[in-house]
Each structure stands twice: as structure tokens, then as C-alpha cells.
Design a protein around this motif. Structure first.
Motif, PDB file in Angstrom:
ATOM      1  N   GLU A 171     -18.360 -26.865 -32.715  1.00  0.00           N
ATOM      2  CA  GLU A 171     -19.529 -26.153 -33.256  1.00  0.00           C
ATOM      3  C   GLU A 171     -20.805 -26.737 -32.716  1.00  0.00           C
ATOM      4  N   ASN A 172     -20.831 -28.105 -32.730  1.00  0.00           N
ATOM      5  CA  ASN A 172     -22.063 -28.926 -32.526  1.00  0.00           C
ATOM      6  C   ASN A 172     -22.160 -28.504 -31.205  1.00  0.00           C
ATOM      7  N   ALA A 173     -21.314 -28.714 -30.201  1.00  0.00           N
ATOM      8  CA  ALA A 173     -21.399 -28.354 -28.842  1.00  0.00           C
ATOM      9  C   ALA A 173     -22.177 -27.074 -28.654  1.00  0.00           C
ATOM     10  N   MET A 174     -21.917 -26.069 -29.429  1.00  0.00           N
ATOM     11  CA  MET A 174     -22.581 -24.695 -29.171  1.00  0.00           C
ATOM     12  C   MET A 174     -23.984 -24.666 -29.527  1.00  0.00           C
ATOM     13  N   ILE A 175     -24.243 -25.830 -30.230  1.00  0.00           N
ATOM     14  CA  ILE A 175     -25.847 -25.830 -30.281  1.00  0.00           C
ATOM     15  C   ILE A 175     -26.508 -26.815 -29.696  1.00  0.00           C
ATOM     16  N   GLY A 176     -25.734 -27.571 -28.856  1.00  0.00           N
ATOM     17  CA  GLY A 176     -26.261 -28.455 -27.855  1.00  0.00           C
ATOM     18  C   GLY A 176     -26.148 -29.747 -27.965  1.00  0.00           C
ATOM     19  N   ASN A 177     -25.391 -30.191 -28.964  1.00  0.00           N
ATOM     20  CA  ASN A 177     -25.039 -31.524 -29.471  1.00  0.00           C
ATOM     21  C   ASN A 177     -23.525 -32.048 -29.013  1.00  0.00           C
ATOM     22  N   ALA A 178     -23.517 -32.866 -27.915  1.00  0.00           N
ATOM     23  CA  ALA A 178     -22.265 -33.466 -27.628  1.00  0.00           C
ATOM     24  C   ALA A 178     -22.256 -34.903 -27.183  1.00  0.00           C
ATOM     25  N   ASN A 179     -21.390 -35.811 -27.525  1.00  0.00           N
ATOM     26  CA  ASN A 179     -21.440 -37.315 -26.979  1.00  0.00           C
ATOM     27  C   ASN A 179     -21.088 -36.809 -25.225  1.00  0.00           C
ATOM     28  N   PRO A 180     -21.628 -37.887 -24.680  1.00  0.00           N
ATOM     29  CA  PRO A 180     -21.113 -37.629 -23.203  1.00  0.00           C
ATOM     30  C   PRO A 180     -19.754 -38.072 -22.769  1.00  0.00           C
ATOM     31  N   GLU A 181     -19.215 -38.769 -23.513  1.00  0.00           N
ATOM     32  CA  GLU A 181     -17.874 -39.316 -23.261  1.00  0.00           C
ATOM     33  C   GLU A 181     -16.811 -38.539 -24.107  1.00  0.00           C
ATOM     34  N   ALA A 182     -17.420 -37.272 -24.794  1.00  0.00           N
ATOM     35  CA  ALA A 182     -16.403 -36.897 -25.878  1.00  0.00           C
ATOM     36  C   ALA A 182     -15.072 -36.169 -24.974  1.00  0.00           C
ATOM     37  N   PHE A 183     -15.326 -35.601 -23.921  1.00  0.00           N
ATOM     38  CA  PHE A 183     -14.490 -34.691 -23.346  1.00  0.00           C
ATOM     39  C   PHE A 183     -13.366 -35.601 -22.580  1.00  0.00           C
ATOM     40  N   LEU A 184     -13.558 -36.781 -22.229  1.00  0.00           N
ATOM     41  CA  LEU A 184     -12.622 -37.819 -21.521  1.00  0.00           C
ATOM     42  C   LEU A 184     -11.761 -38.374 -22.731  1.00  0.00           C
ATOM     43  N   LEU A 185     -12.306 -38.714 -24.172  1.00  0.00           N
ATOM     44  CA  LEU A 185     -11.563 -39.302 -25.093  1.00  0.00           C
ATOM     45  C   LEU A 185     -10.852 -38.417 -25.743  1.00  0.00           C
ATOM     46  N   LYS A 186     -10.966 -37.065 -25.657  1.00  0.00           N
ATOM     47  CA  LYS A 186     -10.125 -35.867 -26.385  1.00  0.00           C
ATOM     48  C   LYS A 186      -8.863 -35.729 -25.359  1.00  0.00           C
ATOM     49  N   ILE A 187      -9.203 -35.930 -24.280  1.00  0.00           N
ATOM     50  CA  ILE A 187      -7.931 -35.744 -23.095  1.00  0.00           C
ATOM     51  C   ILE A 187      -7.084 -36.987 -23.484  1.00  0.00           C
ATOM     52  N   ILE A 188      -7.669 -38.022 -23.659  1.00  0.00           N
ATOM     53  CA  ILE A 188      -6.775 -39.307 -23.944  1.00  0.00           C
ATOM     54  C   ILE A 188      -5.912 -39.169 -25.147  1.00  0.00           C
ATOM     55  N   PHE A 189      -6.801 -38.951 -26.243  1.00  0.00           N
ATOM     56  CA  PHE A 189      -6.129 -38.947 -27.535  1.00  0.00           C
ATOM     57  C   PHE A 189      -5.031 -37.649 -27.557  1.00  0.00           C
ATOM     58  N   THR A 190      -5.332 -36.354 -26.885  1.00  0.00           N
ATOM     59  CA  THR A 190      -4.290 -35.444 -27.058  1.00  0.00           C
ATOM     60  C   THR A 190      -3.205 -35.580 -26.022  1.00  0.00           C
ATOM     61  N   ALA A 191      -3.412 -36.316 -25.218  1.00  0.00           N
ATOM     62  CA  ALA A 191      -2.276 -36.697 -24.379  1.00  0.00           C
ATOM     63  C   ALA A 191      -1.249 -37.786 -24.884  1.00  0.00           C
TER      64      ALA A 191
END
Length: 417
Positions: free
Chosen positions: A288-308
């Protein structure tokens, strides 16, 4: 006179088949809607419990042991998951009834203690188990059982996400890429709509995002949409390979209890290192935050690692909501870096990555309409087509069959990488 009788008989056959599938699909939709609603509320409840008590994350390794014990007691392989449901459609194997309650409980445990996973893997397995059982009750043959299993998958997916048309088209096309079973469209759609209405009745809010701004179709908007979709195609390959390689690494730990316990410890340690809990659980607030323009730049990489780590170790859930998380945060970061509307880029990233990791371009386009509205449809369609072609033959579900080449009209019939 004989010709008239033949035509009447043919017309009756169509009518009876229509009524038969409407009834069977409605029953499946009712069951799937009720179970999907209970499942949705259960995941929400345990998520609230986890968020209110920061200590819960430290119990994740013990939760993993409980999951492993449950699968052992039920005599189900811990590798049995969405891939098994997809494979059963192709081989006409019967899905064990106990898979449905097992994946329900195991996914709730994963979310209670902060594993990084989604809900749709459970939705597809729950739906597959429901459909298979209904097939047994009504003594359906193998072909019709496959259809009712698709109905079950559609119904629970629809109940969880509030996207009935996407759910139907996704179930129709996810099994064999390049082939759409149009004969299943009516049953899957009926099951999805019935399930959706039930979930709405019980207060489940569908996933909807209002974008602050949608660009007009222009060379500029097409250009950055193509670039972002191409990068998401590459990211989809990275995500799929990471998931697969992590699973292979964990499989080297032969003792499944030690394997899932170790995975739980690694997730806990990584959470402490990161210092925030954004990557535990589903992460819908981050999307939801990403849809309003807020996201940590490393968020997508960390989520890949956590999910894997979570899924690879044997915890249960799914990868589609993490895909939404990864795609939206990556798209948002792309928009911030290039000075383009980050909210719209987050939406393009979500749809592009969904398409790239699952090879379902039509379902991705329909998803964009159901979640974001029809404005910007052509840009979402462009993103889906680019991501589909450039993501190659990789998939989160290795049981997917790529029937036709992505590059030309050629029959290849290969397994997804």
C-alpha cells in the motif's frame, strides 16, 4: 424428422451440460468461498497477534517443527505443494483430502510466527483439495475432476483476493502455458463469482488500489513502461532462480526437522539484523505504501531473501503476495530514481512481476483492471507482454508446462525452469 430429433438432442445436451456445470461450480464456489473466508480471517487474526507481541517471531523455529510434525503425522511429503496440485491436473492423480486442512493450519502457523510468505499457495492447494473431494462425492471422471479442481482453485483465490475474473483466467491458464482450456471458463467463472460474493458478504475487502495519477499513452510513457517491464522480467528470473536454489541448498539438510528449524533461525537472525519487521508475514501495508510512492530501495531484495529462506526451508504459504511486494517496491524505487510517478511505477512493477514469475499475461492484464481500474489499461498490457516474453521459461511453479514457444508459434512442450 430424424434431423430435427438430432438437433433437439444436441440442444438438450448443451442445456443439460450448462446446468450441470452451473450447479457443480456453484457448490464448489460456496465451499471455496466459506473456507477461503475463514482462512483469510484466520491469517488476519494471527497477523494481528504477531504484530501485538514482538516475541512471537522468536518462536518461528518451533513453529517450523510443528509444521514438519503435522506433515509427518498426516503422511504427506513436506514437498507437496502447489506444484503437486498442478502436476495432478496433468496426470489425473487424486489430490488427498487431508491436503486442504493441512495447508490451512500450516500457513496460519507460518504467519503467526512471522514467516515471509503469502496466501495464494495455500489458496490453490485448498481449492485443489476442495475440488478433488467434490469430484469424488459426485463420482466425476478424471477429465471432469480436473475441471472441478480448477473451479476449487478459482474459488479460494477469488475469496482471498477479491478478483473473480483474474482467479478464473489464472486457473484456466496456469497449468499449461500456451494453452487455455476455454471449456472450463464457465465453471471457473461461476465458482469465482459465487465465492467472491460470499467473501464480500462476510466482510472480506477485495484488493483495490487507487492510483493518484495515471499517465496518458505517449512515447514517453510507453518507453519507461517497456524499460520497467524488461527490468521486472529480469527480476522475475532472479526471484525464481533464488527460490529454486535456496530450496536445493536446504534439501542438503536431510533431516527435515533440522532443515525447517534452521530456516526459522535464519529468518529470525535476518530480522534482527535488518532491525524492522517489514519483511515478515504478508506485507500488505508495504505494498500500500509503495502505491503512494513510498518504498525503501532495498525492500525488494530483502523480500526475495526472506521469502526464499521461508519457503525453501519448508514453511507453508505462497509466493504471489511476496511477488506483489517485490514488484511494487521495485517499481516504486524505479520511479523515484528516474523521476517518474512512483505510485504508477509500483503498479506496473506489481503486474509485470506477477506476469513474469507465473507466465500468465492475460490473467495479469485482467488483474490490473480488477485491482487498479481500467485507466492505463494499454500500458499495463504493454508491461505484461514485455515481461512475459523477456522472462524466458522460468516459473515459480516448476510443474508448469510451456507448451508453445514465447518467441514463435512453435510447439515445444517443456517444463518450466
Amino acid at each position: 424428422m430424424d434431423v430435427i430429433k438430432i438437433k433437439i438432442k444436441s440442444a438438450l445436451n448443451y442445456i443439460l451440460t450448462f446446468l450441470r456445470w452451473v450447479v457443480l461450480a456453484s457448490i464448489t464456489g460456496c465451499v471455496g468461498g466459506i473456507i477461503g473466508t475463514v482462512f483469510h480471517k484466520s491469517v488476519e487474526l494471527v497477523t494481528e497477534i504477531r504484530l501485538s507481541d514482538g516475541f512471537m517471531i522468536f518462536l518461528l523455529p518451533l513453529g517450523g517443527l510443528l509444521i514438519a510434525i503435522l506433515y509427518k503425522k498426516c503422511n504427506i511429503s513436506d514437498n507437496t505443494g502447489t506444484n503437486y496440485i498442478i502436476e495432478s491436473m496433468r496426470t489425473d492423480d487424486k489430490v488427498p483430502v487431508r491436503i486442504a486442512p493441512l495447508i490451512f493450519v500450516s500457513t496460519v502457523i507460518t504467519h503467526l510466527f512471522g514467516g515471509s510468505a503469502g496466501r495464494e499457495g495455500a489458496a490453490l492447494q485448498l481449492g485443489g483439495g476442495i475440488g478433488s473431494q467434490i469430484g469424488r462425492i459426485f463420482h466425476l471422471d478424471d477429465k471432469d475432476t480436473n475441471v472441478i479442481v480448477m473451479c476449487g482453485m478459482s474459488s479460494v483465490f477469488s475469496a482471498l483476493f477479491g478478483t473473480p475474473l483474474t482467479a478464473a483466467i489464472f486457473a484456466m491458464g496456469v497449468i499449461s502455458i500456451g494453452i487455455t482450456y476455454y471449456s472450463t471458463f464457465l465453471p471457473c467463472l461461476v465458482a469465482s463469482i459465487v465465492s467472491y460474493l460470499i467473501s464480500i458478504y462476510f466482510g472480506i475487502k477485495p484488493i483495490r488500489y487507487v492510483l493518484s495519477s495515471v499517465p496518458d499513452l505517449s512515447l514517453n510513457s510507453i518507453g519507461y513502461t517497456v524499460l520497467l517491464a524488461a527490468l521486472c522480467a529480469l527480476l522475475s528470473i532472479v526471484f525464481c532462480v533464488t527460490m529454486r536454489k535456496t530450496e536445493v541448498i536446504f534439501e542438503k539438510i536431510k533431516n527435515k526437522y533440522l532443515r525447517i528449524f534452521t530456516g526459522g533461525i535464519l529468518v529470525v537472525l535476518l530480522t534482527l539484523i535488518v532491525g524492522i519487521r517489514d519483511y515478515n508475514g504478508i506485507g500488505m501495508d508495504i505494498i500500500e505504501n509503495a502505491m503512494i510512492g513510498n518504498a525503501n530501495p532495498e525492500a525488494f531484495l530483502l523480500k526475495i531473501i526472506f521469502t526464499a529462506l521461508t519457503i525453501g526451508a519448508g514453511y507453508k504459504g505462497g509466493e504471489i503476495v511476496p511477488t506483489f511486494f517485490i514488484g511494487s517496491t521495485f517499481g516504486c524505487t524505479f520511479g523515484i530514481i528516474f523521476g517518474i510517478n512512483p505510485g504508477f511505477c509500483a503498479a506496473i512493477g506489481l503486474i509485470s512481476l506477477f506476469c513474469g514469475v507465473l507466465n500468465v499475461p492475460i490473467a495479469a492484464i485482467v488483474l490490473s483492471v480488477e485491482v487498479f481500474g481500467s485507466e492505463g489499461l494499454l500500458l499495463f498490457a504493454i508491461a505484461s507482454s514485455v515481461s512475459y516474453m523477456l522472462s524466458g521459461y522460468y516459473s515459480l511453479y516448476r510443474s508448469q508446462k510451456i507448451i508453445y514457444s514465447k518467441l514463435k508459434t512453435e510447439f515445444i512442450n517443456i517444463n518450466a525452469k
